[in-house]
Design an enzyme around this catalytic site. Sequence first.
Site, PDB file in Angstrom:
ATOM      1  N   ASP A 177       0.834  -1.202   0.000  1.00 17.29           N
ATOM      2  CA  ASP A 177       0.000   0.000   0.000  1.00 17.29           C
ATOM      3  C   ASP A 177       0.875   1.260   0.000  1.00 17.29           C
ATOM      4  O   ASP A 177       1.799   1.381   0.804  1.00 17.29           O
ATOM      5  CB  ASP A 177      -0.872   0.056   1.253  1.00 17.29           C
ATOM      6  CG  ASP A 177      -1.827  -1.123   1.381  1.00 17.29           C
ATOM      7  OD1 ASP A 177      -1.459  -2.231   0.951  1.00 17.29           O
ATOM      8  OD2 ASP A 177      -2.917  -0.939   1.932  1.00 17.29           O
ATOM      9  N   ASP A 204      -4.165  -0.533  -3.392  1.00 15.93           N
ATOM     10  CA  ASP A 204      -4.331   0.571  -2.432  1.00 15.93           C
ATOM     11  C   ASP A 204      -3.337   1.696  -2.692  1.00 15.93           C
ATOM     12  O   ASP A 204      -2.660   2.187  -1.783  1.00 15.93           O
ATOM     13  CB  ASP A 204      -4.222   0.067  -0.998  1.00 15.93           C
ATOM     14  CG  ASP A 204      -5.552  -0.511  -0.504  1.00 15.93           C
ATOM     15  OD1 ASP A 204      -6.424  -0.760  -1.347  1.00 15.93           O
ATOM     16  OD2 ASP A 204      -5.692  -0.719   0.716  1.00 15.93           O
ATOM     17  N   ASN A 222      -8.623  -2.972  -2.315  1.00 19.69           N
ATOM     18  CA  ASN A 222      -9.991  -2.645  -1.915  1.00 19.69           C
ATOM     19  C   ASN A 222     -10.270  -1.146  -2.002  1.00 19.69           C
ATOM     20  O   ASN A 222     -11.440  -0.734  -2.036  1.00 19.69           O
ATOM     21  CB  ASN A 222     -10.275  -3.154  -0.493  1.00 19.69           C
ATOM     22  CG  ASN A 222      -9.387  -2.520   0.550  1.00 19.69           C
ATOM     23  OD1 ASN A 222      -8.167  -2.576   0.450  1.00 19.69           O
ATOM     24  ND2 ASN A 222      -9.976  -1.926   1.574  1.00 19.69           N
ATOM     25  N   HIS A 223      -9.224  -0.317  -2.080  1.00 19.12           N
ATOM     26  CA  HIS A 223      -9.430   1.126  -2.209  1.00 19.12           C
ATOM     27  C   HIS A 223      -9.499   1.585  -3.659  1.00 19.12           C
ATOM     28  O   HIS A 223      -9.704   2.775  -3.905  1.00 19.12           O
ATOM     29  CB  HIS A 223      -8.336   1.896  -1.467  1.00 19.12           C
ATOM     30  CG  HIS A 223      -8.589   1.988   0.003  1.00 19.12           C
ATOM     31  ND1 HIS A 223      -9.177   3.069   0.599  1.00 19.12           N
ATOM     32  CD2 HIS A 223      -8.356   1.089   0.988  1.00 19.12           C
ATOM     33  CE1 HIS A 223      -9.283   2.855   1.901  1.00 19.12           C
ATOM     34  NE2 HIS A 223      -8.784   1.663   2.162  1.00 19.12           N
ATOM     35  N   ASP A 225      -6.521   6.891  -2.178  1.00 25.11           N
ATOM     36  CA  ASP A 225      -7.118   7.273  -0.893  1.00 25.11           C
ATOM     37  C   ASP A 225      -6.103   7.642   0.177  1.00 25.11           C
ATOM     38  O   ASP A 225      -4.949   7.253   0.131  1.00 25.11           O
ATOM     39  CB  ASP A 225      -8.047   6.185  -0.357  1.00 25.11           C
ATOM     40  CG  ASP A 225      -9.352   6.105  -1.133  1.00 25.11           C
ATOM     41  OD1 ASP A 225      -9.723   7.110  -1.750  1.00 25.11           O
ATOM     42  OD2 ASP A 225      -9.978   5.027  -1.142  1.00 25.11           O
ATOM     43  N   ARG A 226      -6.593   8.381   1.145  1.00 27.54           N
ATOM     44  CA  ARG A 226      -5.896   8.824   2.354  1.00 27.54           C
ATOM     45  C   ARG A 226      -4.835   9.889   2.071  1.00 27.54           C
ATOM     46  O   ARG A 226      -4.887  10.981   2.602  1.00 27.54           O
ATOM     47  CB  ARG A 226      -5.292   7.638   3.116  1.00 27.54           C
ATOM     48  CG  ARG A 226      -6.325   6.607   3.539  1.00 27.54           C
ATOM     49  CD  ARG A 226      -5.709   5.631   4.525  1.00 27.54           C
ATOM     50  NE  ARG A 226      -6.562   4.487   4.787  1.00 27.54           N
ATOM     51  CZ  ARG A 226      -7.518   4.428   5.698  1.00 27.54           C
ATOM     52  NH1 ARG A 226      -7.766   5.482   6.437  1.00 27.54           N
ATOM     53  NH2 ARG A 226      -8.241   3.341   5.863  1.00 27.54           N
ATOM     54  N   HIS A 256      -3.654  -8.391  -3.186  1.00 31.43           N
ATOM     55  CA  HIS A 256      -3.722  -7.300  -2.214  1.00 31.43           C
ATOM     56  C   HIS A 256      -4.217  -7.769  -0.844  1.00 31.43           C
ATOM     57  O   HIS A 256      -3.582  -7.513   0.176  1.00 31.43           O
ATOM     58  CB  HIS A 256      -4.635  -6.179  -2.712  1.00 31.43           C
ATOM     59  CG  HIS A 256      -4.812  -5.093  -1.694  1.00 31.43           C
ATOM     60  ND1 HIS A 256      -3.827  -4.185  -1.400  1.00 31.43           N
ATOM     61  CD2 HIS A 256      -5.847  -4.810  -0.849  1.00 31.43           C
ATOM     62  CE1 HIS A 256      -4.234  -3.386  -0.438  1.00 31.43           C
ATOM     63  NE2 HIS A 256      -5.462  -3.736  -0.082  1.00 31.43           N
ATOM     64  N   HIS A 264      -2.409  -4.715   2.390  1.00 27.96           N
ATOM     65  CA  HIS A 264      -3.719  -4.470   2.997  1.00 27.96           C
ATOM     66  C   HIS A 264      -3.702  -3.951   4.431  1.00 27.96           C
ATOM     67  O   HIS A 264      -4.702  -3.430   4.895  1.00 27.96           O
ATOM     68  CB  HIS A 264      -4.546  -5.757   2.907  1.00 27.96           C
ATOM     69  CG  HIS A 264      -6.018  -5.595   3.166  1.00 27.96           C
ATOM     70  ND1 HIS A 264      -6.751  -4.531   2.707  1.00 27.96           N
ATOM     71  CD2 HIS A 264      -6.907  -6.382   3.838  1.00 27.96           C
ATOM     72  CE1 HIS A 264      -8.013  -4.683   3.066  1.00 27.96           C
ATOM     73  NE2 HIS A 264      -8.131  -5.782   3.763  1.00 27.96           N
ATOM     74  N   HIS A 305      -1.021   4.422  -0.721  1.00 26.13           N
ATOM     75  CA  HIS A 305      -2.068   5.340  -0.273  1.00 26.13           C
ATOM     76  C   HIS A 305      -1.715   6.807  -0.501  1.00 26.13           C
ATOM     77  O   HIS A 305      -1.809   7.644   0.396  1.00 26.13           O
ATOM     78  CB  HIS A 305      -2.380   5.099   1.203  1.00 26.13           C
ATOM     79  CG  HIS A 305      -3.341   3.965   1.428  1.00 26.13           C
ATOM     80  ND1 HIS A 305      -4.600   3.935   0.887  1.00 26.13           N
ATOM     81  CD2 HIS A 305      -3.194   2.810   2.121  1.00 26.13           C
ATOM     82  CE1 HIS A 305      -5.206   2.823   1.246  1.00 26.13           C
ATOM     83  NE2 HIS A 305      -4.371   2.112   1.987  1.00 26.13           N
ATOM     84  N   ARG A 332     -12.939  -6.087  10.749  1.00 21.35           N
ATOM     85  CA  ARG A 332     -12.735  -5.515   9.423  1.00 21.35           C
ATOM     86  C   ARG A 332     -14.056  -5.135   8.767  1.00 21.35           C
ATOM     87  O   ARG A 332     -14.119  -4.181   8.004  1.00 21.35           O
ATOM     88  CB  ARG A 332     -11.971  -6.522   8.573  1.00 21.35           C
ATOM     89  CG  ARG A 332     -11.609  -6.070   7.189  1.00 21.35           C
ATOM     90  CD  ARG A 332     -10.592  -4.947   7.174  1.00 21.35           C
ATOM     91  NE  ARG A 332      -9.223  -5.402   7.110  1.00 21.35           N
ATOM     92  CZ  ARG A 332      -8.196  -4.606   6.836  1.00 21.35           C
ATOM     93  NH1 ARG A 332      -8.407  -3.324   6.610  1.00 21.35           N
ATOM     94  NH2 ARG A 332      -6.962  -5.069   6.823  1.00 21.35           N
TER      95      ARG A 332
END
Length: 929
Positions: A255, A284, A316-317, A287-288, A370, A453, A257, A425
Amino acid sequence: SPDILSRFLAMAGKDKDLTVGQRVVVLGKRKGVVRFFGATEFGPGEWVGIELDKPTGSHDGGAHGKRYFTCPPNHGVYVQRQGVLPVNHWQAAASQIQSMLRGRKDRQETEYKRAFYTWNQMEMEDESDYLNQTATISRVEAMLRTYHPGAAGGGSSAMSLSVSAGVSTNPADWGQEFTVDASYTGPHVKWPLTLENVQQVLHHFRTRPHVPLHDKYVAEILGKGVTLFNEMLPTSVADMKVPTCEEGKLVICGDTHGQLADFLWVLKQNGEPSPSTGYLLNGDIADRGENAVEIIIIALCYKCLYPEMVSMNRGNHENIEMNRRSADHGGGFFDEVKSKHDPSLFMMFQQLFEVLPLATVLSERVFVVHGGLFRRDAVQVQHLRNLNRRRQCPTSTESIEESLMFDCLWADPWDFPGVAKAAHRGQNCIRFGPDVTKRFLGNNSLSLCIRSHEVPNTLRGFEDRHDGRLITVFTASNYCGQTGNFGAVVIFHSDMSYTVEEHMAPPLENLVAEYSGQNADGSASEASVSQKPSASSREQSKEKMEEDMLAKLEAKVVQHKDDLWWYWAQVDPEGTGKVTSSLWRQGMAAALQLELPWFSLQKQLVETDANGMVDYKKFLERSKPSVEEGKAFDTGWESKVVLKVYEQMLRNDLALKDIINLFDQNGDGLVSPWEFKQALVAANTGLPDAQINAILRVIDRDEKGKLNVSQFLDRFQVVYSKGKKESGADSISEGTKLLLTKVGRSLVGSKSRVDVFQAIDLNGDGYVDKTEFFSSLKKLNIDSLGDAEREDLWRAVDVNKDGHLNYLEFCAAFEVVDTSKGSDRTVHEIVAAILSALQQNQMTLGFAFRYFDPKGEGKVSSEDFKSGLKALNASAQGPGSQSAGPLTEDQLQVVVEHVDTDKDGMIDYQEFLKAFNPGKAPSEDFRGK
């Protein structure tokens, strides 16, 4: 520092002979007297037998069947020579300091890890909320399609959503709608791409990351990327080869991000993609963080140059509804794209995400995914290859295909055999054990699984699990700018051996200064270096995590206020508003269903009195929804919303006896909480449970937990009177209002309104007619009250215009002085219940509003806004729902009127939703200190 002291003490005790009878310090802590010194049968080297001053030893001089001295029980200990130092004042002081520093360091480390654990739990709770909201979204979408089939919104894939938004689904067309004007100062992209051109783009992001690449070039690069993945990837699993040349390697990033500093650091340390250096980004990316766009564009540029050497897995993002959430709630990519580029590019990114592989097999030996492995047995890679990836992540896991795709993106490992639900989760998530990993790898002739993840609990950038068959790699160091974790990459070499390299990326501004060749003051810059976080930076990280965690915890407390209140009220039968500290912690754990260190959190959130009791009523009153003032509603809406509750009861036109019986069903003159709820249901107020419970929380009760009926009706009327006054709901003249106040004071005064009403109701039928009303007014001897004024008063008080007054109309006419000072609390609690429900369903509301705004302009008509709220109300009351809708029909209309602040019939729903994003810090009241 403890290390310096250790060296100092070692030198101080070097070559110092010990003698029997000498005073010594043992391992820097315990003091005693030497009773033996020499060789033993315990082990090699010199041993010291010591009689300790305090009974903190383990024997009386006899150990392992041997005795070298005798002392009182539990005073004896044997220690090797290097653990013993002679006692002198300076050395004893230094030893104590060393012990204290080590203890302090251990405590700080424990506190830091606890802060991270708690913060991480709240982060996963955000993702859990996201998954739970997807189920509500499915119900809302079904309702919108049924009742508003003509609207263009909705769809289950980026392709269908793009069509609705008017964005081309032919990537070859992307960028044609944009023109580069002369004011643009960034790099230009020409096709076919050359290495020099790609390096120009990379250099631009290294030196001017705040200046976006032109929309035209971003769209073209995205289009080329989608085309390449389509052409190279006929299935949902990619195959990559580790370069076999002598210097060949393939770098796997976990990730990132949006943390551009980490990605630039990895490129700096391992080299840019080339024929001998491959890169695989394991999901991922979005995001963030603030620079996911730049990371994706860099990766795609190099993929255009070296298609076989660069790839990305989906995480998942990489999902539209997740991306639309705010960064504080785990999303942020939509806001990032919109702040830098034309909004249409967001749907182009979504089309890219849907063609990314769900997993990659490296050189036929390593499986890279992921999330993780699967809840279903006997899964073959071939099954994964045939999954339909060109869709959003499924919200259901009922079918095999849906569960396999979901687990690729969401699954987590654990250290126990089998598969278990991962409640931490979110809905449908699972954890898989070492046996699952071993079986999957064996069935597919693979040797290793690499996944991402999550930040490892060790705060390292990687974690080796499942007997070495599974590696978690996470590349974003100091995740979200506050966790202080290391990042890492896994590097496969040409012989398929691998190494893991950890880092702590320097701040982005340091890298920018280095690549720009100068510091902010114009001096030559030094090379940026990766370094371990200092003690002060770790303390700052801990404080940031705690602030962020407490802000999210406050939102959870507000959402679960009813459950918390119910739990504590049941163990507080006398209604004191207080429970023991233990029950406070148990209530928080039971209602919020979060595994958090409640003992330490209790110290931050509440105070205990001298008897060890916690005031839970005060705690709940302090917990408020975080809404940005002036962004969601204009002024006056709160009073009008609460006013609707009372007005609904007014419309029922019940006689006094019926009203009393409505609330006092067992005839004892007292109202229990259960009777209160039943009465409001019977009165057809339509109030959701959350609002009823809000009123219950602020009503004062007797020692048995009940309320006198007359007092209750007076209290409820106080809320109405104040709300009517604040909202300006009256349409009568100012003169009549003043007269009503004067009459009310003379007529009612300090007496019970029930008694006054019964005295005026001369025939005892439960109503006051015009003649009875006039008769009572004549007795007041008010000089200014003539026939015309009495007629004006009657028209004002006869709300229903039916020729008589019921008890509630009578109360509504005359303002009451609130001696309990509780009306504000009632209004605030009802409003808080409404705001909390809207905040909790923010993601669902966003979906509903976008259904009517497929082009993403951010505005809908008042009617469409109302339809979105109605759909949420209806879905919350549907099968399988856990709560009623947030608003009654009357309240819903008030909200719509007060959200349309400029009264132009259009509502900026994006601004409305953003107002419900909690900040990075809790409210001042929540801490309770």
